[in-house]
Scaffold this active site. Structure first.
Site, PDB file in Angstrom:
ATOM      1  N   LEU A  56      34.492  37.848  37.753  1.00 37.87           N
ATOM      2  CA  LEU A  56      34.209  36.422  37.672  1.00 37.87           C
ATOM      3  C   LEU A  56      34.892  35.777  38.874  1.00 37.87           C
ATOM      4  O   LEU A  56      35.978  36.192  39.271  1.00 37.87           O
ATOM      5  CB  LEU A  56      34.781  35.812  36.377  1.00 37.87           C
ATOM      6  CG  LEU A  56      34.197  36.268  35.041  1.00 37.87           C
ATOM      7  CD1 LEU A  56      34.953  35.607  33.888  1.00 37.87           C
ATOM      8  CD2 LEU A  56      32.707  35.946  34.948  1.00 37.87           C
ATOM      9  N   ASP A  57      34.263  34.766  39.452  1.00 41.64           N
ATOM     10  CA  ASP A  57      34.896  34.050  40.548  1.00 41.64           C
ATOM     11  C   ASP A  57      36.236  33.478  40.096  1.00 41.64           C
ATOM     12  O   ASP A  57      36.453  33.234  38.902  1.00 41.64           O
ATOM     13  CB  ASP A  57      33.998  32.894  41.022  1.00 41.64           C
ATOM     14  CG  ASP A  57      32.752  33.379  41.749  1.00 41.64           C
ATOM     15  OD1 ASP A  57      32.709  34.556  42.152  1.00 41.64           O
ATOM     16  OD2 ASP A  57      31.824  32.569  41.916  1.00 41.64           O
ATOM     17  N   ARG A  58      37.102  33.217  41.045  1.00 45.87           N
ATOM     18  CA  ARG A  58      38.429  32.663  40.740  1.00 45.87           C
ATOM     19  C   ARG A  58      38.321  31.417  39.861  1.00 45.87           C
ATOM     20  O   ARG A  58      39.074  31.256  38.894  1.00 45.87           O
ATOM     21  CB  ARG A  58      39.141  32.300  42.050  1.00 45.87           C
ATOM     22  CG  ARG A  58      40.532  31.699  41.839  1.00 45.87           C
ATOM     23  CD  ARG A  58      41.018  30.985  43.093  1.00 45.87           C
ATOM     24  NE  ARG A  58      41.357  31.918  44.155  1.00 45.87           N
ATOM     25  CZ  ARG A  58      42.610  32.196  44.541  1.00 45.87           C
ATOM     26  NH1 ARG A  58      43.631  31.623  43.932  1.00 45.87           N
ATOM     27  NH2 ARG A  58      42.830  33.030  45.529  1.00 45.87           N
TER      28      ARG A  58
END
Length: 227
Positions: A56-58
């Site tokens: 998942l993106d930051r």
């Protein structure tokens, strides 16, 4: 921050946590904290650290699957590659798209320049990329959407929102008007992974407080806010 307090699903081979926004899955180049710094606290009696199966993106909060042994990691990875996983995301768009639901079929490719770095763009020659969407609510000129991606391309929902619907996800510093200090308002709401013998992995992350702060309530069928 204790990730052991954010467990959504746990059994002998799988662990799903509600990943906080701002925590990267992979260690950043600047040496700041990442998921790796928390893995020891997520062993729950096992000798091995659990390993993330996907990314998942930051900025993206919500359901993140970790495998508790290498064999399970391989099986879960193959399930993601075979699209045998149900994924559901919530996003707040910086505008209100027309229509109530639809499908975005927009292949994606990577581009880069010395000035702006790399990003993903819609490209007919890119990799197949499909997302289904529905509009759940509108508040203050913004829309709460639920996305059901069929594929799992890098930045898929961020580009599909901008190029497919005409509005970036609120706070997005790459594809929208967000500043570097802003957080992209994207949340992995639900994850279902079928297993051959065992019951499926089913996890639902609470509706984020950061979404509620902008005037949106947990949609019907969603987990309420944490707390």
């Amino acid at each position: 921050m204790l990730l052991s307090d954010r467990v959504l699903f746990l059994d002998g081979e799988a662990l799903v946590i509600d990943k906080p926004e701002g925590l990267p899955v992979d260690p950043p180049r600047d040496g700041s904290l990442s998921l790796e710094n928390h893995l020891d606290s997520l062993r729950f009696g096992f000798r091995r650290w659990p390993l993330p199966v996907h990314r998942l993106d930051r900025d993206t909060s919500g359901c993140l699957l970790l495998a508790r042994n290498p064999k399970a990691h391989g099986r879960f990875t193959r399930a993601f590659e075979a699209r045998a996983v149900e994924k559901r995301y919530l996003a707040i768009l910086d505008g209100v798209p027309t229509g109530d639901s639809g499908t975005i079929d927009l292949p994606l490719a990577k581009t880069s320049s010395a000035e702006t770095g790399w990003r993903m763009i819609g490209d007919p020659k890119g990799k197949p990329s499909v997302s289904h969407w529905e509009k759940l609510a509108v508040a203050d000129g913004r829309a709460l959407l639920r996305f059901r991606p069929e594929t799992g391309r890098t930045h898929q929902l961020r580009v599909h929102a901008l190029e497919g619907l005409g509005f970036a996800i609120l706070g997005d510093p790459v594809y929208g008007r967000g500043r570097k200090s802003d957080r992209t308002l994207l949340h992995a709401e639900r994850l279902v992974v079928d297993r051959d013998v065992k019951p499926p992995i089913v996890a639902e992350a609470p509706f984020p407080d950061r979404f509620a702060a902008l005037g949106f309530a947990a949609p019907e069928g969603a987990a309420p806010t944490r707390g």
